[in-house]
Design a protein around this motif. Structure first.
Motif, short mmCIF file in Angstrom:
data_model
loop_
_atom_site.label_atom_id
_atom_site.label_comp_id
_atom_site.label_asym_id
_atom_site.label_seq_id
_atom_site.Cartn_x
_atom_site.Cartn_y
_atom_site.Cartn_z
N ARG A 47 0.84 -1.19 0.00
CA ARG A 47 0.00 0.00 0.00
C ARG A 47 0.89 1.25 0.00
NH1 ARG A 47 -4.97 -1.16 4.19
NH2 ARG A 47 -5.02 -3.41 3.98
N HIS A 48 0.48 2.22 -0.79
CA HIS A 48 1.22 3.48 -0.88
C HIS A 48 0.28 4.60 -0.44
CE1 HIS A 48 3.79 6.42 -3.53
NE2 HIS A 48 3.49 6.92 -2.35
N ILE A 49 0.59 5.20 0.71
CA ILE A 49 -0.14 6.37 1.20
C ILE A 49 0.73 7.59 0.91
CG2 ILE A 49 -1.04 7.59 3.21
CD1 ILE A 49 -0.88 3.83 3.23
N CYS A 50 0.17 8.55 0.19
CA CYS A 50 0.94 9.73 -0.23
C CYS A 50 0.54 10.93 0.60
CB CYS A 50 0.70 10.01 -1.72
SG CYS A 50 1.56 11.48 -2.33
N TYR A 51 1.48 11.42 1.41
CA TYR A 51 1.29 12.71 2.09
C TYR A 51 1.76 13.76 1.09
CZ TYR A 51 1.02 16.18 5.78
OH TYR A 51 0.67 17.28 6.52
N CYS A 52 0.82 14.38 0.42
CA CYS A 52 1.11 15.20 -0.76
C CYS A 52 1.31 16.66 -0.37
CB CYS A 52 -0.02 15.06 -1.78
SG CYS A 52 0.34 15.87 -3.35
N LEU A 53 2.55 17.11 -0.46
CA LEU A 53 2.86 18.51 -0.23
C LEU A 53 2.37 19.35 -1.41
CD1 LEU A 53 6.49 17.92 1.06
CD2 LEU A 53 4.40 18.10 2.41
N THR A 54 2.43 18.78 -2.60
CA THR A 54 1.85 19.38 -3.80
C THR A 54 2.06 18.45 -4.98
OG1 THR A 54 1.83 21.29 -5.31
CG2 THR A 54 3.96 20.64 -4.38
N PRO A 55 1.12 18.39 -5.94
CA PRO A 55 1.48 17.83 -7.24
C PRO A 55 2.68 18.60 -7.78
CG PRO A 55 -0.89 18.08 -7.07
CD PRO A 55 -0.29 18.77 -5.87
N THR A 56 3.55 17.93 -8.49
CA THR A 56 4.85 18.48 -8.85
C THR A 56 4.72 19.79 -9.62
OG1 THR A 56 5.62 16.21 -9.00
CG2 THR A 56 7.08 17.91 -9.89
N ARG A 57 5.17 20.89 -9.00
CA ARG A 57 5.07 22.20 -9.67
C ARG A 57 5.87 22.22 -10.97
NH1 ARG A 57 5.05 23.85 -4.19
NH2 ARG A 57 7.31 23.70 -4.13
N PHE A 58 7.00 21.55 -11.00
CA PHE A 58 7.81 21.48 -12.21
C PHE A 58 7.00 20.95 -13.39
CE2 PHE A 58 10.46 18.93 -15.05
CZ PHE A 58 11.44 19.83 -15.41
N VAL A 59 6.06 20.04 -13.13
CA VAL A 59 5.28 19.38 -14.17
C VAL A 59 4.02 20.18 -14.50
CG1 VAL A 59 3.91 17.32 -14.70
CG2 VAL A 59 6.18 17.08 -13.66
N TYR A 60 3.28 20.57 -13.48
CA TYR A 60 1.95 21.12 -13.72
C TYR A 60 1.91 22.64 -13.82
CZ TYR A 60 0.44 16.38 -12.80
OH TYR A 60 0.28 15.02 -12.87
N ASP A 61 3.00 23.29 -13.49
CA ASP A 61 3.06 24.75 -13.62
C ASP A 61 4.49 25.12 -14.02
OD1 ASP A 61 2.33 27.37 -13.61
OD2 ASP A 61 2.17 27.56 -11.42
N PHE A 62 4.93 24.58 -15.17
CA PHE A 62 6.34 24.68 -15.53
C PHE A 62 6.79 26.12 -15.74
CE2 PHE A 62 9.81 25.00 -18.57
CZ PHE A 62 10.77 24.23 -17.94
N HIS A 63 5.98 26.93 -16.40
CA HIS A 63 6.40 28.30 -16.70
C HIS A 63 6.71 29.07 -15.41
CE1 HIS A 63 6.73 32.11 -18.82
NE2 HIS A 63 5.86 32.63 -17.96
N ALA A 64 5.78 28.98 -14.44
CA ALA A 64 5.99 29.68 -13.17
C ALA A 64 7.19 29.09 -12.44
CB ALA A 64 4.74 29.58 -12.31
N TYR A 65 7.34 27.75 -12.48
CA TYR A 65 8.46 27.11 -11.79
C TYR A 65 9.79 27.56 -12.38
CZ TYR A 65 11.41 23.42 -9.85
OH TYR A 65 12.41 22.73 -9.20
N ALA A 66 9.88 27.57 -13.71
CA ALA A 66 11.14 27.95 -14.37
C ALA A 66 11.50 29.40 -14.06
CB ALA A 66 11.03 27.74 -15.88
N ASN A 67 10.50 30.27 -14.01
CA ASN A 67 10.76 31.67 -13.68
C ASN A 67 11.21 31.82 -12.23
OD1 ASN A 67 10.16 32.61 -16.23
ND2 ASN A 67 8.02 33.05 -15.75
N LYS A 68 10.52 31.14 -11.33
CA LYS A 68 10.85 31.26 -9.92
C LYS A 68 12.25 30.71 -9.62
CE LYS A 68 6.06 30.94 -8.29
NZ LYS A 68 5.06 30.06 -7.65
N GLU A 69 12.58 29.58 -10.25
CA GLU A 69 13.86 28.94 -9.98
C GLU A 69 14.99 29.46 -10.88
OE1 GLU A 69 14.36 27.14 -7.48
OE2 GLU A 69 12.29 26.83 -6.85
N ARG A 70 14.63 30.36 -11.80
CA ARG A 70 15.62 30.97 -12.69
C ARG A 70 16.45 29.92 -13.45
NH1 ARG A 70 17.60 36.00 -8.85
NH2 ARG A 70 15.54 36.87 -8.58
N ILE A 71 15.76 28.98 -14.04
CA ILE A 71 16.42 27.98 -14.87
C ILE A 71 16.90 28.66 -16.14
CG2 ILE A 71 16.08 25.83 -16.15
CD1 ILE A 71 14.01 25.03 -14.06
#
Length: 370
Positions: free
Chosen positions: A108-132
């Motif tokens: 069994r896998h119980i996921c304590y989810c801090l967030t769905p991966t921002r890199f995947v689902y909000d890439f534009h905002a993530y790239a800007n914030k992390e200055r990739i």
């Protein structure tokens, strides 16, 4: 049942690591499976824990800047199998460790989810914030479509989801098509309400990262001329120091990393806590509330779960310098009740987290070995 803890990476300290510490206290015999582990940057006490990382530790620069390696993290977790002696996986997930699997289908896998991966689902905002850098950003963006489909698919293998806030619960429903329960993260409370002081300064305690929007606070307090103390360190510090100098800077102090005694003194003496970014939850503001201090926060993300405007703090919108200036001025005209703020903060204590998580696991028929 025999439990394994899973955590995306261990190269920085933040709210995710506070949760991991609480999970380790609850399940001290559970090994912690992760991708990378920078022993020098993590607490020395953790070296006694059973932490199992991967070959990714040997990749150049991965401990200092892991963001360009995101597709590699996905690949590693897609192929990693938790040893057969473990019946339950409890993932503390902000990225790709949601893909962790056991060696047999009954795990069994119980996921304590801090967030769905921002890199995947909000890439534009993530790239800007992390200055990739632009070149790396273009390559990563091209891979993003496949990563999104893959993560949505592996999320269907999870037995049950726990969300850390209403905002994250909505993201889980939107991106994964899954329902979840909310169990707020654990926040360490001082013993009782400390003696109330107000020495007139405002406080930020945070990692200095672009998405935290500490630049908004520096600009706002540059206009206000009120004293602001910023405690914490991170890769955005040089930019924030330059911005402070341009603002005149005499009323704004960047202290860098501080010890627990200094943190206690600052939380006891500040007038209010400033929280200008959008967080999935936000543990630091609740720590301030545990000291009876109100929070001035942007009206978005996890702050909406605990900042009640005019009761435990002041909300501002939109996320602009002028809106924060107006909120600070409006805040100064309100009388807050420290005892009421402390009582509200206690809803997020460690004991409550442990109780609710244990009850949730028992409700799934998961009895964990001590």
């Amino acid at each position: 049942m025999n439990l394994a803890l899973v955590h995306d990476w261990l190269n920085q300290l933040g709210g995710a690591e506070d949760v991991l510490s609480a999970l380790n206290r609850m399940f001290p015999r559970a090994p912690i499976f992760t991708s990378i582990y920078d022993r020098q940057r993590m607490p020395a006490a953790w070296r006694t824990w059973d932490i199992r990382s991967t070959w990714m530790d040997r990749l150049p620069g991965v401990h200092r800047r892991h963001q360009p390696y995101m597709p590699v993290f996905a690949w590693v977790w897609a192929h990693r199998r938790i040893p057969a002696e473990h019946d339950v996986i409890l993932s503390n997930k902000s990225a790709f460790c949601i893909a962790a699997q056991g060696l047999h289908p009954d795990v069994r896998h119980i996921c304590y989810c801090l967030t769905p991966t921002r890199f995947v689902y909000d890439f534009h905002a993530y790239a800007n914030k992390e200055r990739i850098p632009p070149g790396a950003s273009a390559i990563l963006r091209a891979l993003n479509h496949y990563l999104r489909r893959w993560e949505t698919r592996v999320a269907q293998r999870v037995t049950a989801f726990i969300a850390i806030s209403r905002e994250v619960q909505q993201r889980i429903r939107r991106h994964y098509g899954r329902e979840s329960v909310i169990i707020y993260p654990p926040v360490e409370m001082p013993a009782g309400l400390p003696q109330i002081q107000d020495q007139g300064f405002y406080l930020i305690v945070s990692r200095l990262l672009p998405y935290k929007r500490i630049d908004l606070a520096i600009e706002a307090f540059g206009k206000l001329g009120l004293p602001l103390i910023i405690a914490g360190d991170g890769r955005d510090r040089p930019r924030l120091e330059r911005l402070t100098a341009r603002q005149g800077g005499s009323n704004i102090k960047l202290l860098g990393r501080i010890d627990d005694a200094t943190l206690h003194r600052l939380l006891t003496a500040c007038r209010a806590f400033i929280f200008p970014g959008v967080e999935d939850f936000g543990i630091a503001p609740i720590r301030a509330m545990a000291y009876g201090k109100p929070v001035i926060a942007y009206a978005g993300g996890g702050a909406l779960d605990y900042v009640a405007d005019g009761v435990t703090g002041t909300l501002f919108y939109p996320q602009t310098t002028d809106a924060l200036v107006e909120a600070v001025l409006r805040h100064s005209g309100v009388t807050f009740a420290p005892v009421e703020i402390r009582r509200h903060a206690e809803r997020f204590g460690v004991e409550r987290f442990e109780r609710e998580l244990s009850e949730f696991l028992r409700g799934l028929g998961v009895a964990i070995e001590d």
